[in-house]
Design an enzyme around this catalytic site. Structure first.
Site, PDB file in Angstrom:
ATOM      1  N   ASP A  45      31.870  33.865  78.700  1.00 22.53           N
ATOM      2  CA  ASP A  45      31.111  32.679  78.292  1.00 22.53           C
ATOM      3  C   ASP A  45      30.000  33.070  77.310  1.00 22.53           C
ATOM      4  OD1 ASP A  45      29.443  33.855  80.136  1.00 22.53           O
ATOM      5  OD2 ASP A  45      29.214  32.081  81.417  1.00 22.53           O
ATOM      6  N   SER A  46      29.917  34.385  77.002  1.00 21.38           N
ATOM      7  CA  SER A  46      29.058  34.825  75.898  1.00 21.38           C
ATOM      8  C   SER A  46      29.484  34.147  74.601  1.00 21.38           C
ATOM      9  CB  SER A  46      29.122  36.349  75.732  1.00 21.38           C
ATOM     10  OG  SER A  46      30.466  36.790  75.651  1.00 21.38           O
ATOM     11  N   ASP A  84      35.997  34.136  82.090  1.00 22.82           N
ATOM     12  CA  ASP A  84      34.798  33.665  82.804  1.00 22.82           C
ATOM     13  C   ASP A  84      34.931  32.232  83.293  1.00 22.82           C
ATOM     14  OD1 ASP A  84      32.767  35.499  83.123  1.00 22.82           O
ATOM     15  OD2 ASP A  84      31.978  35.228  81.095  1.00 22.82           O
ATOM     16  N   LYS A 112      36.449  35.744  86.336  1.00 29.66           N
ATOM     17  CA  LYS A 112      35.145  36.344  86.639  1.00 29.66           C
ATOM     18  C   LYS A 112      34.161  35.234  86.979  1.00 29.66           C
ATOM     19  CE  LYS A 112      32.464  38.486  83.350  1.00 29.66           C
ATOM     20  NZ  LYS A 112      31.220  37.675  83.338  1.00 29.66           N
ATOM     21  N   GLU A 114      29.979  34.466  88.416  1.00 29.80           N
ATOM     22  CA  GLU A 114      28.659  35.002  88.709  1.00 29.80           C
ATOM     23  C   GLU A 114      28.223  34.478  90.070  1.00 29.80           C
ATOM     24  OE1 GLU A 114      25.886  34.213  85.550  1.00 29.80           O
ATOM     25  OE2 GLU A 114      27.308  34.827  84.010  1.00 29.80           O
ATOM     26  N   GLU A 181      25.699  44.042  85.586  1.00 28.80           N
ATOM     27  CA  GLU A 181      25.043  43.968  84.271  1.00 28.80           C
ATOM     28  C   GLU A 181      23.571  44.328  84.381  1.00 28.80           C
ATOM     29  OE1 GLU A 181      25.842  40.411  82.021  1.00 28.80           O
ATOM     30  OE2 GLU A 181      24.295  40.875  80.539  1.00 28.80           O
TER      31      GLU A 181
HETATM   32  O1  KIV Z   1      30.283  36.605  78.963  1.00 27.46           O
HETATM   33  C1  KIV Z   1      30.329  37.830  78.765  1.00 27.46           C
HETATM   34  O2  KIV Z   1      30.624  38.316  77.672  1.00 27.46           O
HETATM   35  C2  KIV Z   1      30.013  38.710  79.879  1.00 27.46           C
HETATM   36  C3  KIV Z   1      29.770  40.144  79.548  1.00 27.46           C
HETATM   37  C4  KIV Z   1      28.379  40.303  79.071  1.00 27.46           C
HETATM   38  C5  KIV Z   1      30.067  41.026  80.683  1.00 27.46           C
HETATM   39  O3  KIV Z   1      29.904  38.284  80.989  1.00 27.46           O
END
Ligand code: KIV
Length: 263
Positions: A45-46, A84, A112, A114, A181
C-alpha cells in the site's frame, strides 16, 4: 528460475540463507524484478505514497490494490506475490475475509496485514480458509498518526518485549511470515531467532531471514527525505535491471543492509 513458494522461504530459513523482496506495482517492473532473481514481490500500500503522491498509505483503497495486483500478477514470473490489505480491512473478521478473498482472486499468493497480537483471530480465520498471511509489526504505516510519525519502534525493553510477544502470538495463530519494519537490529535478530517462520526486515538489521525495500527507493526516485535503511542501487548501475540484480545479490551475500542502514 524455480517458482518461489512459502516452502522455499521456509527452506531458506532452515538453511540460514537470506532471501530478497521488493515492492512492485505493475507488470513491467514485476517482470524486471523477477528476472533479476527477486524472491518475493509485494504489491504494497506504499503505492499510495510512491505512485499516488499521498503522504501516507491511508487513502489506498481495495480497488487500487486489486488493480495493481492484477497488473503485477501478469509479470511476476517465478517470484512469490505478496499483497497488502489496505487500511481498515481489519474493521471486522468478516471484512478481512472478504477483502483477502478478493486479493487472492486478483492474483495474491500471500496477504500482508498490519496489526498486533489482537489480529490473531483474523489470522486464524484466514489460514483456516487457505489464505497464507504475513503479519507486519514494528513501524506499521497504517497507524502512523497514532505512532506520532514514521519513527523507530521497540527501542526500549518493554516495547521490544511486546513486539517479540506479538510476533510469537501471530505466528502461533498461523501467520506464515512476519515482516518487521524500522526496529533496532538487536530486536530484528531477537524476533528472527525466536520464530520458526521466516522474518522479513525493512530497517530491522542484517539478521532477519529476508530483506525488503520499496522499489522507488532502490531506484533512487523517491522524493523528499529517504529513511536511513534505504540504499539507492541505481547510483552505481547502468540500468534498472542491473540495480535490481545488485540489490538481490547484496541481500543474498548479506552486504545489504550495512551498519549505516541499521538502527
Ligand atoms: O507497503 C509497503 O511497501 C510495505 C513495505 C514498506 C514493507 O509495507
Amino acid at each position: 528460475m524455480k517458482t518461489v513458494t512459502l516452502s522455499t522461504l521456509q527452506a531458506y530459513k532452515q538453511a540460514g540463507e537470506t532471501f530478497s523482496c521488493l515492492t512492485a506495482y505493475d507488470a513491467s517492473f514485476a517482470h524486471a524484478a523477477s528476472q533479476a532473481g527477486i524472491d518475493v514481490l509485494l504489491v504494497g500500500d506504499s503505492l499510495g505514497m510512491v505512485l499516488q503522491g499521498h503522504n501516507s498509505t491511508l487513502p489506498v483503497t481495495m480497488e487500487d490494490i486489486i488493480y495493481h495486483t492484477r497488473c503485477a500478477a501478469r509479470g511476476k514470473g517465478h517470484s512469490l506475490l505478496m499483497v497488502d490489505l489496505p487500511f481498515m480491512s481489519n474493521i471486522s473478521t468478516e471484512r478481512l475475509l472478504v477483502d483477502a478473498g478478493a486479493l487472492m482472486r486478483a492474483g495474491a499468493e500471500l496477504v500482508k496485514l498490519e496489526g498486533e497480537a489482537w489480529m490473531a483471530e483474523g489470522i486464524r480465520e484466514l489460514t483456516r480458509r487457505g489464505v497464507p498471511v504475513c503479519a507486519h509489526l514494528g513501524l506499521t504505516p497504517q497507524t502512523v498518526h497514532q505512532l506520532g510519525g514514521y519513527k523507530v519502534q521497540g527501542r526500549d525493553a518493554a516495547n521490544a518485549e511486546r513486539i517479540i510477544n506479538d510476533a510469537k502470538v501471530l505466528a502461533d495463530a498461523g501467520a506464515s511470515v512476519i515482516l518487521l519494519e524500522c526496529v533496532p537490529a538487536s530486536l530484528g535478530k531477537a524476533v528472527t531467532d525466536a520464530l520458526d517462520v521466516p522474518v522479513i526486515g525493512i530497517g530491522a538489521g542484517p539478521d532477519t531471514d529476508g530483506q525488503i525495500l520499496v522499489m522507488h527507493d532502490v531506484l533512487g526516485v523517491t522524493h523528499g527525505r529517504t529513511p536511513r535503511f534505504v540504499k539507492n542501487f541505481m547510483a552505481e548501475a547502468d540500468s534498472i535491471q542491473t540495480a535490481f540484480q545488485h540489490y538481490h545479490e547484496s541481500v543474498k551475500n548479506r552486504t545489504f543492509p550495512a551498519p549505516e542502514h541499521c538502527f
